[in-house]
Design an enzyme around this catalytic site. Structure first.
Site, PDB file in Angstrom:
ATOM      1  N   HIS A   1       3.768  -2.311   2.973  1.00 22.43           N
ATOM      2  CA  HIS A   1       3.806  -0.965   2.386  1.00 22.43           C
ATOM      3  C   HIS A   1       5.106  -0.806   1.611  1.00 22.43           C
ATOM      4  O   HIS A   1       6.178  -1.030   2.182  1.00 22.43           O
ATOM      5  CB  HIS A   1       3.709   0.085   3.500  1.00 22.43           C
ATOM      6  CG  HIS A   1       2.410   0.028   4.250  1.00 22.43           C
ATOM      7  ND1 HIS A   1       2.183  -0.897   5.244  1.00 22.43           N
ATOM      8  CD2 HIS A   1       1.267   0.733   4.110  1.00 22.43           C
ATOM      9  CE1 HIS A   1       0.941  -0.733   5.695  1.00 22.43           C
ATOM     10  NE2 HIS A   1       0.361   0.244   5.030  1.00 22.43           N
TER      11      HIS A   1
ATOM     12  N   ASP B   1       0.815  -1.213   0.000  1.00 22.76           N
ATOM     13  CA  ASP B   1       0.000   0.000   0.000  1.00 22.76           C
ATOM     14  C   ASP B   1       0.854   1.272   0.000  1.00 22.76           C
ATOM     15  O   ASP B   1       2.012   1.259   0.414  1.00 22.76           O
ATOM     16  CB  ASP B   1      -0.870   0.056   1.260  1.00 22.76           C
ATOM     17  CG  ASP B   1      -2.004  -0.953   1.224  1.00 22.76           C
ATOM     18  OD1 ASP B   1      -2.016  -1.812   0.326  1.00 22.76           O
ATOM     19  OD2 ASP B   1      -2.866  -0.881   2.128  1.00 22.76           O
TER      20      ASP B   1
END
Ligand code: NI
Length: 403
Positions: free
Chosen positions: A357, A217
């Site tokens: 991430h 993400d």
């Protein structure tokens, strides 16, 4: 642009290109990296900090090149900023030199007002010296300024982007030259016209194979390409839930995702909590990013991931399934490759969706080991739409979060 200079010690890692045809530019890049290194050494260096510099081309023509350096420091807090420098054999110039002296102040104020409109409150006193460190142009001639957090809006808004559609009147002679080259040259990161970047179709039947979906993400960011290198080398796929402005700033990286068979998902425009927004605002957060993804890749995002996993039953989906996760590595919190790896592997199970991430160096460092271990355990690494081929537009997946 193949050869790279680099230095690597436990706490610094920097790479920048050495450009035989743009000697002055190479020297300017080396000086900038050295300035960051010495600032880091005197102000931030400590047992729990690191500094990295990565690079990407923004213009690549025989007579003019432009390189973006992205610099990040993880210390007590983490910060990221970028700088684009242009040049050729005889000269080099910074992004700031693309904007006319007389125009810098008013353009910086214009950016600050744009940021406020999105946010409410009083415009920031934007310092023109900070605003124009990373200026580039898209294929259609739009100026894109990428700014560090806190430049034209509150720190909590993160990195900020501003665009000017017809920037001619703000530019110096160098600025017009760079823009002209960007509009003519097919530099990957400025190209905006989608070609058919069709996904190499391999069929994986996850009802038979032991499948798992890694997801990343908040990018693309400076470590995304190194994660893509790892995925490519190890023949694995993953899904990237991207933010609209970051896609706009690094279209080449997003196109590369698709070329490698990765899934590109939509993680909203400004990373708000959907449950705090009106229906119209949620729809606009999703569709703005979806439109940029489509413009860059030629395809719709595979799914939406609401920031923080926050949604309500009545939250609009804007035509996309919501994909959450059931294994949380907490990589954003631990910032530690060993802990991230341990958490990913401890939670792994057939059908799992693993949250990471691609904006943290520790995560990029963890990925090779995670993939190797999963392969050893017989997993096939797939995208979320391969894992769940029959997602519906109002669906939320995984259907039963394992908690
Ligand atoms: Ni996020």
């Amino acid at each position: 642009m193949r050869a790279e200079s680099s230095w690597n010690t436990p706490r610094y890692a920097a790479q920048w290109p050495s450009l035989p045809k743009a000697q002055k530019l190479s020297e300017a890049l080396g000086r900038q990296v050295e300035a960051w290194r010495s600032d880091y050494a005197s102000n931030f260096s400590g047992p729990h900090s690191d500094m990295t510099v990565v690079w990407e081309p923004v213009v690549n023509a025989p007579d003019l090149q432009g390189i973006r350096l992205t610099h990040s420091v993880t210390a007590a807090d983490s910060a990221i900023d970028s700088m684009t420098i242009y040049g050729d054999a005889g000269s080099s110039f910074t992004s700031r030199q693309l904007i006319a002296d007389s125009q810098r102040k008013s353009l910086a104020q214009q950016f600050a007002r744009q940021a406020v409109k999105a946010d409410g409150g009083e415009p920031f006193e934007a310092d023109p010296d900070d605003v124009f460190t990373d200026v580039s142009f898209t294929h259609d001639g739009t100026l894109v300024a990428t700014m560090p957090e806190g430049t034209i809006g509150p720190m909590s808004d993160g990195r900020l982007y501003a665009t000017v559609k017809n920037p001619q009147r703000y530019l110096t002679e160098e600025g017009r030259r760079v823009r002209g080259v960007a509009m003519k040259s097919p530099a990957p990161s400025t190209a905006q016209t989608p070609t058919s970047v069709a996904k190499p179709k391999e069929t994986v039947d996850c009802t038979k194979a032991k499948c798992i979906a890694l997801t990343f993400d908040d990018g693309p960011g400076p470590y995304t390409n190194s994660i893509l290198d790892t995925l490519e080398e190890k023949k694995a796929r993953a899904t990237f839930f991207t933010l609209g402005p970051a896609v706009q700033a690094a279209p080449a990286t997003v196109r590369r995702m698709v070329e490698l068979g990765m899934g590109v998902g939509d993680h909203s425009w400004s990373h708000p909590q959907f449950t705090d927004l009106s229906d119209g605002e949620v729809t606009s957060e999703i569709t703005r990013t979806a439109e940029v993804i489509k413009k860059v890749t030629g395809a719709d995002p595979v799914a939406v991931r609401p920031p923080y996993g926050a949604y309500a039953k009545e939250t609009p989906h804007a035509g996309f399934p919501f994909v959450l996760w059931d294994v949380d590595t907490e990589d954003w919190k631990n910032r530690n490759a060993a802990v991230t790896t341990q958490r990913a592997l401890a939670g792994a199970h057939p059908g799992a969706i693993v949250l990471m991430h691609d904006i943290h160096p520790s995560t990029a460092k963890a990925v090779p080991g995670i993939i190797d271990a999963l392969h050893e355990q017989g997993y096939t690494l797939v995208t979320v739409d391969e894992l769940i081929p029959a997602m519906t537009k109002r669906g939320v997946y995984p259907t039963r979060p394992a908690q």
